[in-house]
Design an enzyme around this catalytic site. Structure first.
Site, PDB file in Angstrom:
ATOM      1  N   GLY A   3    -120.453  -4.305  -0.601  1.00 48.72           N
ATOM      2  CA  GLY A   3    -121.692  -4.100   0.151  1.00 48.72           C
ATOM      3  C   GLY A   3    -121.622  -4.488   1.613  1.00 48.72           C
ATOM      4  O   GLY A   3    -122.651  -4.667   2.254  1.00 48.72           O
ATOM      5  N   ALA A   4    -120.420  -4.596   2.177  1.00 45.11           N
ATOM      6  CA  ALA A   4    -120.277  -4.992   3.585  1.00 45.11           C
ATOM      7  C   ALA A   4    -120.098  -3.787   4.494  1.00 45.11           C
ATOM      8  O   ALA A   4    -119.910  -3.937   5.697  1.00 45.11           O
ATOM      9  CB  ALA A   4    -119.095  -5.936   3.744  1.00 45.11           C
ATOM     10  N   THR A  34    -121.982  11.302  11.650  1.00 42.98           N
ATOM     11  CA  THR A  34    -121.584  12.694  11.894  1.00 42.98           C
ATOM     12  C   THR A  34    -121.282  13.415  10.585  1.00 42.98           C
ATOM     13  O   THR A  34    -121.331  14.641  10.541  1.00 42.98           O
ATOM     14  CB  THR A  34    -120.312  12.747  12.776  1.00 42.98           C
ATOM     15  OG1 THR A  34    -119.370  11.818  12.234  1.00 42.98           O
ATOM     16  CG2 THR A  34    -120.623  12.387  14.218  1.00 42.98           C
ATOM     17  N   SER A  53    -115.098  -6.392 -14.673  1.00 40.66           N
ATOM     18  CA  SER A  53    -114.870  -6.540 -13.238  1.00 40.66           C
ATOM     19  C   SER A  53    -114.962  -7.996 -12.845  1.00 40.66           C
ATOM     20  O   SER A  53    -115.935  -8.682 -13.184  1.00 40.66           O
ATOM     21  CB  SER A  53    -115.906  -5.742 -12.439  1.00 40.66           C
ATOM     22  OG  SER A  53    -115.867  -6.170 -11.081  1.00 40.66           O
ATOM     23  N   ASP A  93    -115.855   8.293   2.782  1.00 39.06           N
ATOM     24  CA  ASP A  93    -115.278   7.119   2.129  1.00 39.06           C
ATOM     25  C   ASP A  93    -114.256   7.510   1.067  1.00 39.06           C
ATOM     26  O   ASP A  93    -113.172   6.930   0.977  1.00 39.06           O
ATOM     27  CB  ASP A  93    -116.374   6.278   1.477  1.00 39.06           C
ATOM     28  CG  ASP A  93    -117.355   5.737   2.492  1.00 39.06           C
ATOM     29  OD1 ASP A  93    -117.123   5.921   3.699  1.00 39.06           O
ATOM     30  OD2 ASP A  93    -118.366   5.132   2.070  1.00 39.06           O
ATOM     31  N   TYR A 143    -131.710   5.634   6.639  1.00 36.57           N
ATOM     32  CA  TYR A 143    -130.650   6.637   6.492  1.00 36.57           C
ATOM     33  C   TYR A 143    -131.270   7.983   6.128  1.00 36.57           C
ATOM     34  O   TYR A 143    -130.964   9.020   6.745  1.00 36.57           O
ATOM     35  CB  TYR A 143    -129.664   6.170   5.402  1.00 36.57           C
ATOM     36  CG  TYR A 143    -128.535   7.125   5.084  1.00 36.57           C
ATOM     37  CD1 TYR A 143    -127.370   7.132   5.853  1.00 36.57           C
ATOM     38  CD2 TYR A 143    -128.620   8.003   4.015  1.00 36.57           C
ATOM     39  CE1 TYR A 143    -126.329   7.996   5.558  1.00 36.57           C
ATOM     40  CE2 TYR A 143    -127.580   8.871   3.706  1.00 36.57           C
ATOM     41  CZ  TYR A 143    -126.438   8.860   4.483  1.00 36.57           C
ATOM     42  OH  TYR A 143    -125.402   9.721   4.182  1.00 36.57           O
ATOM     43  N   GLU A 187    -119.669   8.213  13.759  1.00 33.66           N
ATOM     44  CA  GLU A 187    -120.687   7.581  12.896  1.00 33.66           C
ATOM     45  C   GLU A 187    -121.927   8.461  12.799  1.00 33.66           C
ATOM     46  O   GLU A 187    -122.415   8.965  13.817  1.00 33.66           O
ATOM     47  CB  GLU A 187    -121.044   6.213  13.476  1.00 33.66           C
ATOM     48  CG  GLU A 187    -121.208   5.150  12.440  1.00 33.66           C
ATOM     49  CD  GLU A 187    -119.936   4.893  11.651  1.00 33.66           C
ATOM     50  OE1 GLU A 187    -119.837   5.406  10.523  1.00 33.66           O
ATOM     51  OE2 GLU A 187    -119.043   4.185  12.145  1.00 33.66           O
ATOM     52  N   GLU A 230    -120.797   9.387  -7.233  1.00 38.33           N
ATOM     53  CA  GLU A 230    -121.718   8.502  -6.505  1.00 38.33           C
ATOM     54  C   GLU A 230    -123.047   9.217  -6.213  1.00 38.33           C
ATOM     55  O   GLU A 230    -124.117   8.632  -6.350  1.00 38.33           O
ATOM     56  CB  GLU A 230    -121.067   7.988  -5.214  1.00 38.33           C
ATOM     57  CG  GLU A 230    -121.921   6.932  -4.527  1.00 38.33           C
ATOM     58  CD  GLU A 230    -121.148   5.983  -3.621  1.00 38.33           C
ATOM     59  OE1 GLU A 230    -119.902   5.881  -3.744  1.00 38.33           O
ATOM     60  OE2 GLU A 230    -121.793   5.325  -2.784  1.00 38.33           O
TER      61      GLU A 230
END
Ligand code: ADP
Ligand code: MG
Length: 383
Positions: free
Chosen positions: A122-123, A36, A68, A174, A226, A34, A162
């Protein structure tokens, strides 16, 4: 019904005919590694059974309409929208992919799309990459270019969508996980070289499960924190004269050269976390899945004490899972909310999930939700 069946049905309802094709791509959890990725280090995600499906057909003219289910609406964009900043909101994830593909010379035809997802949005389970990767695969296929672009490049274009179009400075994990994961495996990814290794992660054979607990904690200041962690890491690497924190080989010597305690703790996390990823990979290669629990917990402690990205909900979920008998547990994702994973005996899922829910109630936190995650396949065409 799978998300793919639902996407097909939704497509027929919206547009009045069958789609030409359906692709789906999974969400993911990160087993370990994490914070990293942006330090050019190592991660070990696996794909969730929860997937985002995209049903699509070409349509006359360079115009794209996307409906969607999660958004309960559709977005239409055309060529003039294919510049970063032109589109905001969820439609940008789709337009960004079309923009990125056209940027490498792939002529994406105009299209109609219907999107249905089982990945919670968003989780921290990467619904964004699942959407990008499923759209990218569907668009390539509509353009007859599935084989024109090597699969190892798909994640890079999805990430570009993104980063540059949506404007989220995410790492590469991801999109790699959503594209390249294999059933029954975790994906050992070197975020500098993009070298990958499929590492057997057969929970069923070991009689174990991974419980994913969504804390539903609001993401408090996550974007700013972040950016702050990234900046601290980059400054520390510069001060230490290495291209990235991944290059530190002697932790104590590096720590001795840093003047402030915060930088020292951030560096300690990144260096030891990379070591833990390697240690987990070694155990998995040696068929010792049942022995990785303490490394998961050590990762959590470092994220809590050195990197300071946990919140009370994450710490409470980890503590409750361990007290209820989990072999190991840690926050997963960027932190400041999101999910916890717990390695548990396959028979214990209800017990551990119940223990976490009870602890949340005692602390006055909103009720968490839990799913059992088995490592599934990456992006694939389903119809
Ligand atoms: P995560 O990737 O962890 O779920 P992000 O904040 O990175 O969280 O991405 C969530 C965003 O991605 C949503 O707010 C939405 O804009 C977009 N998104 C993801 N999946 C879908 C979907 N199926 N339909 C519409 N938008 C989606
Ligand atoms: Mg995301």
């Amino acid at each position: 019904m799978t998300s793919a069946d639902r996407a097909r049905g939704a497509f027929v309802d919206r547009y009045g005919h069958e789609p030409s094709l359906v692709w789906s791509a999974p969400g993911r959890v990160n087993l370990i590694g994490e914070h990293t990725d942006y330090n050019e280090g190592f991660v070990l995600p696996f794909a969730l059974p929860q997937r985002t499906a995209v049903a699509a057909s070409p349509h006359a003219g360079p115009e794209w309409t996307v409906w969607s289910e999660s958004a309960e609406r559709s977005v239409t964009f055309s060529l003039s929208d294919l510049v970063p900043g032109a589109l905001r909101g969820w439609g940008a994830y789709v337009a960004g992919v079309v923009w990125a593909l056209r940027g490498v010379g792939i002529d994406v035809p105009g299209a109609r799309l219907a999107v249905v997802s089982d990945v919670p949005l968003g989780a921290g389970l990467s619904s964004s990459a699942a959407l990008e990767c499923a759209v990218l695969a569907a668009m390539l296929d509509l353009g007859g270019a599935t084989d024109a672009l090597p699969r190892a490049q798909w994640p890079l274009l999805a990430q570009q969508a993104e980063n540059a179009y949506v404007g989220v400075p995410c790492g590469i994990m991801d999109q790699y996980a959503s594209t390249l994961c294999r059933e029954g495996h975790a994906l050992f990814l070197d975020c500098r070289t993009y070298a990958v290794e499929q590492v057997a992660f057969d929970l069923a054979v070991a009689g174990l499960s991974i419980l994913v607990v969504d804390t539903h904690a609001p993401h408090r200041h996550a974007d700013g924190e972040y950016a702050d962690r990234r900046a601290t890491c980059e400054a520390a690497a510069a001060a230490l004269g290495v291209p990235a924190l991944r290059d530190i080989t002697e932790l104590s010597a590096a720590l001795a050269k840093l003047s402030d305690d915060v930088s020292r703790r951030r560096v300690r996390h990144v260096v030891t976390e990379n070591e833990r990823v390697h240690a987990v990979v070694e155990l998995l290669r040696a068929d010792r899945l049942d022995a990785i629990g303490p490394l998961l917990h050590a990762s959590h402690e470092s994220l809590r004490d050195n990197y300071e990205v946990t919140v009370p909900e994450l710490d409470t979920a980890v503590d409750a899972a361990l007290t209820a008998g989990a072999l190991g547990a840690r926050m997963t994702g960027g932190g400041f909310g999101g999910c916890v994973i717990a390695l548990i005996d396959a028979a214990q899922a209800q017990e551990v999930a119940g223990a976490v829910a009870k602890a949340f109630a005692e602390h006055g936190f909103a009720a968490p939700s839990a799913i059992v995650a088995t490592p599934g396949p990456g992006v694939s065409r389903v119809a």
